[in-house]
Design an enzyme around this catalytic site. Sequence first.
Site, PDB file in Angstrom:
ATOM      1  N   TRP A 101      92.754  -6.947  36.625  1.00  0.00           N
ATOM      2  CA  TRP A 101      91.370  -7.324  36.359  1.00  0.00           C
ATOM      3  C   TRP A 101      91.149  -8.769  36.797  1.00  0.00           C
ATOM      4  CZ3 TRP A 101      88.554 -10.985  33.894  1.00  0.00           C
ATOM      5  CH2 TRP A 101      87.214 -10.698  33.621  1.00  0.00           C
TER       6      TRP A 101
ATOM      7  N   ASP B 176      84.967  -0.057  35.079  1.00  0.00           N
ATOM      8  CA  ASP B 176      83.744   0.676  34.729  1.00  0.00           C
ATOM      9  C   ASP B 176      82.926   1.161  35.928  1.00  0.00           C
ATOM     10  OD1 ASP B 176      84.661  -0.486  32.432  1.00  0.00           O
ATOM     11  OD2 ASP B 176      82.813  -1.552  31.959  1.00  0.00           O
TER      12      ASP B 176
ATOM     13  N   TRP C 208      92.137  -3.077  42.010  1.00  0.00           N
ATOM     14  CA  TRP C 208      91.730  -2.729  40.642  1.00  0.00           C
ATOM     15  C   TRP C 208      90.328  -2.149  40.594  1.00  0.00           C
ATOM     16  CZ3 TRP C 208      93.542  -3.098  35.542  1.00  0.00           C
ATOM     17  CH2 TRP C 208      92.557  -3.067  34.545  1.00  0.00           C
TER      18      TRP C 208
END
Length: 463
Positions: free
Chosen positions: A37, A13, A10
């Site tokens: 996440w 940002d 994963w």
Amino acid sequence: MIHLTPERHWMNDPNGLVFHEGLWHVFFQFNPEGNNWGNMSWGHASSPDLRSWTEHPVALRCTPTEQIYSGSIVHDRMGEGDELRAIYTSAYSNGKQAQSEATSADGGMTWTRNPNNPILDRGTSDFRDPKVIRCADAEGRERWVLLAVEAEDRQVLFYGSDDLTTWEHLSSFGPTGPVGVVWECPDLVPLPLDGDPARVRWALTLSTNPVGEEPDRDGSSMSYVIGDFDGRTFTAEDAGLRRLDHGRDFYAGVSFADAPGVAPVMLGWMSNWRYADQFPSSPWRGAMSLPRELSLRELRGRAHLVQRPLGLDEALLHSAPSSLPVTAEGTSWSLGAHAVLELAWDPRETGDVKLVLRGQDDFVDVRHHTDSGELTIGRGGRASEAVHPDFPSLISMPLDASAPARLLVCLDGPLLEVFANDGEQVASHLVLLGGGPVSASLTTERPALVTAVVAALTQVRQH
């Protein structure tokens, strides 16, 4: 692909973007253990050209009591030695969020946490996403300025420091704009209006994510505000937030520190928190946008943020443009899954223009409506419907109904970015056209000439 993705697991940002010793370094939110996440750590990749990427070992790894959230990196030429310094959010297991520091003496490959962390602590649970810049105040004194958010309060907080360790609160901005969202990942860049150094404005960018029992089904997005910054306080030119990217999948974009050249370069995460954990990609999930060079252009009496993509010139330069007679019956091409198209037309001659991309199950429908001037982009099909009820979508962005129109379309596997009129309007989308051939058809309301450049993207294997 020319977009940055991790080899596996994963990504979200971008963090700690910095150009250092000839390399563009991208650190990013990363789960080293899986495809969803969690276990938030900082991944790391670097590139000499923003097209070919080398992935490095995890830079900052989470612990049982601390996850490593977003932050930034600066090159500290003022302190002892020659160090890169990362300022990031520590998300502690007790619910508190505060800002911490780590240093690197080997160009970002290994990091040492400050034993006195955290270095900036408000004692709250939503204080995050520090971005550090270097600028002068009204008296001409240069120092470090840190922006961070109190996410739930929809505020950007400004702090100043001479040593990157002791921080003085300077001011705050917000709340403004829509309610029912949190603010995240702020950035602040100076930009000369129309290239005039005597007309510098500041662009404050931030990301908004809907929260609450009935969050906005459009999900997360990015916005910006144009104003002035005197080294202490940001003053907006007008109220409210303006959409930075009209697509469904651009979030948490921030600029590189120490980028060569004059213009700031931004990179964003191409996904949406509404369905990010359900998008079907493997062994990786999550990708960065094309890097974008930022500038300010005056449009209809307002300063407007313009985003020009970097990394596509090589593909376009080797493909000659052609003027095509296009009618309602249209013209078509067969594309690979990685291609770039550049189209230009005069809407006074063509009337409405429609570009449709089709894969095995899904489609992307791009239309210029000359009555309203809007450019709409729709995505849908069986694969889209299977992702999430909110994944099929139709978005719009404003264009001049009578002026010549220019469209740059980059398709890189599941990543689609559309730049209109040299980056005046931008839309970024995840798409599911598949890995096989993609058909592109172009039709016009009236017979007219359309200039077209169609090129294959050179795929760059990551290490």
